[in-house]
Design a protein around this motif. Structure first.
Motif: not given
Length: 67
Positions: A6-9, A34-36, A38-43
């Motif tokens: 894991l280089l960057f988040a 992509n761990k976001q 899709s509707s709330m855009l958190y992660g």
């Protein structure tokens, strides 16, 4: 297959895409996870590189973030 590092988040898809492109231009394989939500855009969007490229990738990332 080699293990991944894991280089960057980031929460910003554009930033993740730019970093991915910069690493690929330097012949480093990249995996975006992509761990976001899709509707709330958190992660986060996580950027992984093969573990044997982690030092090179970290150096490129540090250099790129300074500019």
């Amino acid at each position: 297959m080699a293990p991944w590092y894991l280089l960057f988040a980031t929460k910003n898809l554009t930033e993740a895409s730019i970093i991915k492109g910069m690493l690929e231009e330097n012949q480093i394989r990249v995996m975006l996870l992509n761990k976001q939500d899709s509707s709330m855009l958190y992660g986060d969007i996580e950027i992984y590189v093969p573990v044997h490229f982690k030092e090179i990738a970290r150096g490129l990332l540090d250099k790129g973030l300074l500019n």
